[in-house]
Design a protein around this motif. Structure first.
Motif, PDB file in Angstrom:
ATOM      1  N   ARG A  25      71.975  24.250  -5.680  1.00 12.55           N
ATOM      2  CA  ARG A  25      70.913  25.269  -5.730  1.00 12.55           C
ATOM      3  C   ARG A  25      70.918  26.077  -7.021  1.00 12.55           C
ATOM      4  O   ARG A  25      69.873  26.317  -7.618  1.00 12.55           O
ATOM      5  CB  ARG A  25      71.043  26.213  -4.537  1.00 12.55           C
ATOM      6  N   VAL A  26      72.085  26.498  -7.461  1.00 17.80           N
ATOM      7  CA  VAL A  26      72.167  27.321  -8.674  1.00 17.80           C
ATOM      8  C   VAL A  26      71.720  26.508  -9.882  1.00 17.80           C
ATOM      9  O   VAL A  26      70.948  26.997 -10.722  1.00 17.80           O
ATOM     10  CB  VAL A  26      73.611  27.854  -8.856  1.00 17.80           C
ATOM     11  N   ASP A  27      72.161  25.271  -9.970  1.00 15.47           N
ATOM     12  CA  ASP A  27      71.760  24.408 -11.078  1.00 15.47           C
ATOM     13  C   ASP A  27      70.255  24.140 -11.038  1.00 15.47           C
ATOM     14  O   ASP A  27      69.597  24.084 -12.083  1.00 15.47           O
ATOM     15  CB  ASP A  27      72.514  23.087 -11.026  1.00 15.47           C
ATOM     16  N   ALA A  28      69.696  24.001  -9.837  1.00 19.89           N
ATOM     17  CA  ALA A  28      68.260  23.757  -9.712  1.00 19.89           C
ATOM     18  C   ALA A  28      67.467  24.979 -10.155  1.00 19.89           C
ATOM     19  O   ALA A  28      66.445  24.852 -10.851  1.00 19.89           O
ATOM     20  CB  ALA A  28      67.919  23.395  -8.267  1.00 19.89           C
ATOM     21  N   LEU A  29      67.917  26.157  -9.774  1.00 14.54           N
ATOM     22  CA  LEU A  29      67.223  27.375 -10.198  1.00 14.54           C
ATOM     23  C   LEU A  29      67.291  27.549 -11.710  1.00 14.54           C
ATOM     24  O   LEU A  29      66.313  27.964 -12.340  1.00 14.54           O
ATOM     25  CB  LEU A  29      67.824  28.589  -9.491  1.00 14.54           C
ATOM     26  N   THR A  30      68.424  27.223 -12.297  1.00 15.36           N
ATOM     27  CA  THR A  30      68.564  27.296 -13.751  1.00 15.36           C
ATOM     28  C   THR A  30      67.614  26.325 -14.433  1.00 15.36           C
ATOM     29  O   THR A  30      66.945  26.677 -15.419  1.00 15.36           O
ATOM     30  CB  THR A  30      70.017  26.988 -14.156  1.00 15.36           C
ATOM     31  N   LEU A  31      67.523  25.118 -13.910  1.00 14.02           N
ATOM     32  CA  LEU A  31      66.626  24.126 -14.485  1.00 14.02           C
ATOM     33  C   LEU A  31      65.166  24.533 -14.299  1.00 14.02           C
ATOM     34  O   LEU A  31      64.335  24.301 -15.183  1.00 14.02           O
ATOM     35  CB  LEU A  31      66.885  22.755 -13.853  1.00 14.02           C
ATOM     36  N   LEU A  32      64.843  25.169 -13.178  1.00 14.48           N
ATOM     37  CA  LEU A  32      63.470  25.630 -12.954  1.00 14.48           C
ATOM     38  C   LEU A  32      63.081  26.712 -13.956  1.00 14.48           C
ATOM     39  O   LEU A  32      61.930  26.777 -14.400  1.00 14.48           O
ATOM     40  CB  LEU A  32      63.311  26.160 -11.528  1.00 14.48           C
ATOM     41  N   ASP A  33      64.023  27.575 -14.306  1.00 14.88           N
ATOM     42  CA  ASP A  33      63.738  28.615 -15.297  1.00 14.88           C
ATOM     43  C   ASP A  33      63.502  28.029 -16.681  1.00 14.88           C
ATOM     44  O   ASP A  33      62.695  28.555 -17.459  1.00 14.88           O
ATOM     45  CB  ASP A  33      64.899  29.618 -15.369  1.00 14.88           C
ATOM     46  N   ALA A  38      60.295  20.452 -14.491  1.00 15.96           N
ATOM     47  CA  ALA A  38      60.966  20.662 -13.210  1.00 15.96           C
ATOM     48  C   ALA A  38      60.072  21.454 -12.270  1.00 15.96           C
ATOM     49  O   ALA A  38      60.007  21.174 -11.071  1.00 15.96           O
ATOM     50  CB  ALA A  38      62.293  21.381 -13.421  1.00 15.96           C
ATOM     51  N   ARG A  39      59.343  22.446 -12.816  1.00 20.09           N
ATOM     52  CA  ARG A  39      58.419  23.205 -11.975  1.00 20.09           C
ATOM     53  C   ARG A  39      57.287  22.317 -11.472  1.00 20.09           C
ATOM     54  O   ARG A  39      56.847  22.441 -10.325  1.00 20.09           O
ATOM     55  CB  ARG A  39      57.881  24.412 -12.751  1.00 20.09           C
TER      56      ARG A  39
END
Length: 142
Positions: A25-33, A38-39
């Protein structure tokens, strides 16, 4: 997390990050930012989730479904067969006459085919073993 991994998780778990494994989850949120692609992938997963949720809604009302289940439970408790049973579920009555006629007809056909020479049986006293290969228990071929 790479974009390829993100795409795989989005396809497997959908757009809701709460359904994703905790470790990602943390890595996914970082990639989304950081990534617009990714978005876009997450938006596509959200569309897929919406379509799947729309397809999972029942076509029958819950009231009708409850009536059907109640009728089934009532029939099972009384061990009564409903008045309407489709032909492929109903058990046909046993009728011995057609079966006996079929077996007699097959016997006549068999007798006639044997008596006319259409079917012959060889009567040999010794079996012909010319094409048989003898194999010992050790695997030798003789």
């Amino acid at each position: 997390m790479t974009l390829k991994e993100f795409k795989r998780y989005a396809a497997a778990y959908g757009a809701d990050l709460d359904r994703w494994p905790r470790s990602t989850r943390v890595d996914a949120l970082t990639l989304l930012d950081d990534s617009a692609e990714a978005r876009d992938l997450l938006a596509d997963a959200a569309v897929t989730d919406t379509l799947l949720d729309a397809a999972s809604t029942p076509l029958v009302s819950s009231r009708r479904e409850a009536q059907v289940y109640a009728r089934i439970a009532d029939c099972l408790s009384q061990r009564v067969v409903p008045e309407f049973v489709p032909w492929f579920l109903s058990r046909p009555p046993f009728r011995p006459a057609p079966l006996a006629g079929f077996l007699a007809g097959m016997a006549v056909i068999g007798f006639l085919s044997y008596s006319q020479g259409l079917v012959t049986f060889e009567k040999t006293s010794t079996p012909n073993l010319s094409g048989v290969m003898i194999v010992s228990y050790l695997g030798d071929v003789r």
